[in-house]
Design a protein around this motif. Structure first.
Motif, PDB file in Angstrom:
ATOM      1  N   VAL A  45     -13.527 124.785  -5.944  1.00  0.00           N
ATOM      2  CA  VAL A  45     -12.548 123.817  -5.204  1.00  0.00           C
ATOM      3  C   VAL A  45     -12.887 124.186  -3.639  1.00  0.00           C
ATOM      4  CG1 VAL A  45     -10.165 123.271  -4.476  1.00  0.00           C
ATOM      5  CG2 VAL A  45     -10.929 123.456  -7.056  1.00  0.00           C
ATOM      6  N   HIS A  46     -12.741 125.570  -3.238  1.00  0.00           N
ATOM      7  CA  HIS A  46     -12.797 125.695  -1.935  1.00  0.00           C
ATOM      8  C   HIS A  46     -14.172 125.377  -1.129  1.00  0.00           C
ATOM      9  CE1 HIS A  46     -11.936 127.899   1.815  1.00  0.00           C
ATOM     10  NE2 HIS A  46     -12.908 128.730   1.731  1.00  0.00           N
ATOM     11  N   LYS A  47     -15.344 125.726  -1.734  1.00  0.00           N
ATOM     12  CA  LYS A  47     -16.497 125.487  -1.539  1.00  0.00           C
ATOM     13  C   LYS A  47     -16.882 123.778  -1.225  1.00  0.00           C
ATOM     14  CE  LYS A  47     -20.322 125.656  -4.195  1.00  0.00           C
ATOM     15  NZ  LYS A  47     -21.260 126.132  -4.979  1.00  0.00           N
ATOM     16  N   TRP A  48     -16.580 123.221  -2.179  1.00  0.00           N
ATOM     17  CA  TRP A  48     -16.831 121.719  -2.480  1.00  0.00           C
ATOM     18  C   TRP A  48     -15.969 120.705  -1.461  1.00  0.00           C
ATOM     19  CZ3 TRP A  48     -21.785 120.680  -2.822  1.00  0.00           C
ATOM     20  CH2 TRP A  48     -22.362 121.364  -3.832  1.00  0.00           C
TER      21      TRP A  48
ATOM     22  N   ILE B 186      -5.679 125.464   0.756  1.00  0.00           N
ATOM     23  CA  ILE B 186      -4.898 126.232  -0.328  1.00  0.00           C
ATOM     24  C   ILE B 186      -5.657 127.290  -1.211  1.00  0.00           C
ATOM     25  CG2 ILE B 186      -3.428 125.907  -2.530  1.00  0.00           C
ATOM     26  CD1 ILE B 186      -2.410 123.478  -1.275  1.00  0.00           C
ATOM     27  N   SER B 187      -6.896 126.695  -1.551  1.00  0.00           N
ATOM     28  CA  SER B 187      -7.960 127.552  -2.216  1.00  0.00           C
ATOM     29  C   SER B 187      -8.366 128.747  -1.399  1.00  0.00           C
ATOM     30  CB  SER B 187      -8.916 126.574  -2.826  1.00  0.00           C
ATOM     31  OG  SER B 187      -9.902 126.033  -1.704  1.00  0.00           O
ATOM     32  N   GLY B 188      -8.722 128.622  -0.094  1.00  0.00           N
ATOM     33  CA  GLY B 188      -8.811 129.870   0.574  1.00  0.00           C
ATOM     34  C   GLY B 188      -7.817 130.861   0.955  1.00  0.00           C
ATOM     35  N   VAL B 189      -6.762 130.356   0.701  1.00  0.00           N
ATOM     36  CA  VAL B 189      -5.562 131.238   0.604  1.00  0.00           C
ATOM     37  C   VAL B 189      -5.560 132.232  -0.648  1.00  0.00           C
ATOM     38  CG1 VAL B 189      -2.972 131.888   0.436  1.00  0.00           C
ATOM     39  CG2 VAL B 189      -4.132 130.043   2.439  1.00  0.00           C
ATOM     40  N   VAL B 190      -5.822 131.521  -1.867  1.00  0.00           N
ATOM     41  CA  VAL B 190      -5.802 132.090  -3.274  1.00  0.00           C
ATOM     42  C   VAL B 190      -7.088 133.204  -3.282  1.00  0.00           C
ATOM     43  CG1 VAL B 190      -6.256 131.516  -5.484  1.00  0.00           C
ATOM     44  CG2 VAL B 190      -4.973 130.052  -4.240  1.00  0.00           C
TER      45      VAL B 190
ATOM     46  N   ARG C  86     -12.341 133.261 -14.692  1.00  0.00           N
ATOM     47  CA  ARG C  86     -12.639 131.889 -14.941  1.00  0.00           C
ATOM     48  C   ARG C  86     -11.627 131.215 -13.818  1.00  0.00           C
ATOM     49  NH1 ARG C  86     -13.799 127.685 -18.156  1.00  0.00           N
ATOM     50  NH2 ARG C  86     -12.295 125.723 -18.307  1.00  0.00           N
ATOM     51  N   ALA C  87     -10.470 131.780 -13.489  1.00  0.00           N
ATOM     52  CA  ALA C  87      -9.508 130.924 -12.437  1.00  0.00           C
ATOM     53  C   ALA C  87     -10.017 131.026 -11.202  1.00  0.00           C
ATOM     54  CB  ALA C  87      -8.284 131.800 -12.430  1.00  0.00           C
TER      55      ALA C  87
ATOM     56  N   ALA D  41      -4.211 130.897  11.665  1.00  0.00           N
ATOM     57  CA  ALA D  41      -3.979 129.359  11.920  1.00  0.00           C
ATOM     58  C   ALA D  41      -3.497 128.755  10.733  1.00  0.00           C
ATOM     59  CB  ALA D  41      -4.985 128.730  12.616  1.00  0.00           C
ATOM     60  N   LEU D  42      -3.255 129.091   9.577  1.00  0.00           N
ATOM     61  CA  LEU D  42      -2.937 128.528   8.410  1.00  0.00           C
ATOM     62  C   LEU D  42      -1.934 127.492   8.196  1.00  0.00           C
ATOM     63  CD1 LEU D  42      -3.580 127.836   5.073  1.00  0.00           C
ATOM     64  CD2 LEU D  42      -1.833 129.924   4.834  1.00  0.00           C
TER      65      LEU D  42
END
Length: 388
Positions: free
Chosen positions: A12-15, A166-170, A4-5, A205-206
């Protein structure tokens, strides 16, 4: 993480990415030449020859003409206008005087005149509404020619960009669990190869993207920040003048006396600019003399000294509040203006990385659309959550 997480972070990352990508590409493309605005101006504009080599670190070298005389010369060139700003260069004897039809005129009605203060000669004049290609790019980058609504919209885009990072790192950690860092599977399908490039350049480059994104948000909020300063600190500094009628330009007193008073109050600082009565950086009754520190750390931080524009008497001086200091530090950091050309080159390289990250993300979405997106999500879930 639970499935679920992962799904929530994936959404979040996609949109957040899809909503902001087109605008971020525009910001990167316009921001790239703006990183080198000083160098471009040096190559494309004729450089004036000054009557003296420099003015020293304090800006008080012998031979500089009085401020009152320079103001008279500027107003003689623009009859019927009033002064809005007077700005200084503490490394060479150049200065600018900004005039407008009224003290509160919009920027589009202002005219900036450049002078050699060692000779009194005018060395340039430009209207704010006709600033050339670099001015066009800066305006597009800053507010998309929409004013405050455009700036606030770009602030939202910056917040979405931060959420996407942030969501991409997760999601990156579980996705790369079975791959070595930096792996690019060039022998696989083009889409998989670009997915690896997207992940690799994004994580490299984060930190820079977070810094530029957050400073961009702060810069986009500059108008509300300035309004808050004016409504609180500036109003408190000039509370004894509340209710008085605005001072007309005909009653402005000596600039030389005002500067002398300000220097007495803030010794060891360099004057950056004077804001005249009626504008957003001063009250209706004061010369606001803004000083900067004389070290690399403090030269970006401003301290205003308010001088009664009619009597020349000192009113108050205090450092800018923390939120305005954050804005002052964000402006040069956003374009890499702290470390000269080497830092600008690094900023440019990282901007190109970001363009590739944004373009590859858009490509990954367009190639196979939602079905591939769901497959990618299932892959992350399999790597992150052990099979039951």
């Amino acid at each position: 993480m639970t499935r679920r997480a992962i799904r929530l972070w994936f959404l979040v990352h996609k949109w957040s990415s899809l909503i902001c990508t087109a605008f971020l590409l525009m910001l990167c493309i316009t921001g790239l030449p703006l990183i080198f605005h000083d160098e471009i101006d040096l190559l494309t504009e004729e450089q004036p020859e000054f009557g003296m080599s420099g003015v020293g670190s304090s800006g008080t070298a012998e031979g500089l003409l009085p401020l009152d005389e320079m103001m008279q010369r500027a107003l003689a060139n623009r009859p019927g206008e009033v002064p809005v700003f007077m700005a200084f260069d503490n490394d060479q004897p150049s200065m600018t005087v900004t005039t407008a039809p009224r003290p509160d005129s919009p920027a589009a009605e202002m005219t900036i005149q450049s002078f050699d203060r060692s000779t009194g000669q005018q060395i340039g004049m430009v209207a704010e509404s006709d600033g050339g290609v670099m001015h066009f790019l800066l305006q597009l980058h800053t507010d998309m020619f929409l004013g405050l609504p455009g700036m606030l919209f770009l602030a939202v885009i910056g917040i979405l960009f931060t959420a996407a990072l942030i969501s991409g790192v997760v999601l990156y950690a579980p996705f790369m669990r079975k791959l070595d860092f930096g792996t690019v599977r060039v022998s696989r399908s083009p889409r998989l190869k670009w997915l690896d490039y997207h992940n690799l350049l994004g994580i490299v480059a984060l930190a820079w993207m977070l810094v530029v994104g957050l400073t961009g948000v702060i810069n986009a909020l500059s108008t509300p920040i300035e309004d808050i300063w004016q409504a609180n600190e500036l109003a408190d500094m000039t509370s004894e003048y509340a209710g008085r009628e605005a001072l007309p330009p005909a009653r402005y007193g000596s600039l030389n006396r005002a500067m002398a008073q300000a220097r007495t109050v803030l010794p060891g600082n360099n004057p950056q600019f004077i804001a005249f009565p009626g504008g957003s950086f001063s009250s209706d009754h004061h010369y606001a003399v803004f000083f900067q520190g004389d070290t690399p750390l403090t030269e970006r931080l401003l301290t205003p000294a308010l001088i009664d524009a009619e009597t020349g008497i000192f009113t108050d001086a205090r450092p800018m509040p923390w939120y305005y200091q954050a804005l002052s530090l964000s402006r040069p950091l956003h374009f890499g203006d702290y470390g000269g050309l080497p830092l600008k080159l690094l900023w440019a390289a990282l901007t190109l990385f970001t363009i590739v990250v944004l373009g590859s993300g858009l490509y990954l979405w367009l190639v196979k659309g939602e079905s591939s997106s769901r497959a990618h999500l299932r892959k992350i879930e399999q790597l992150a959550v052990p099979a039951e």
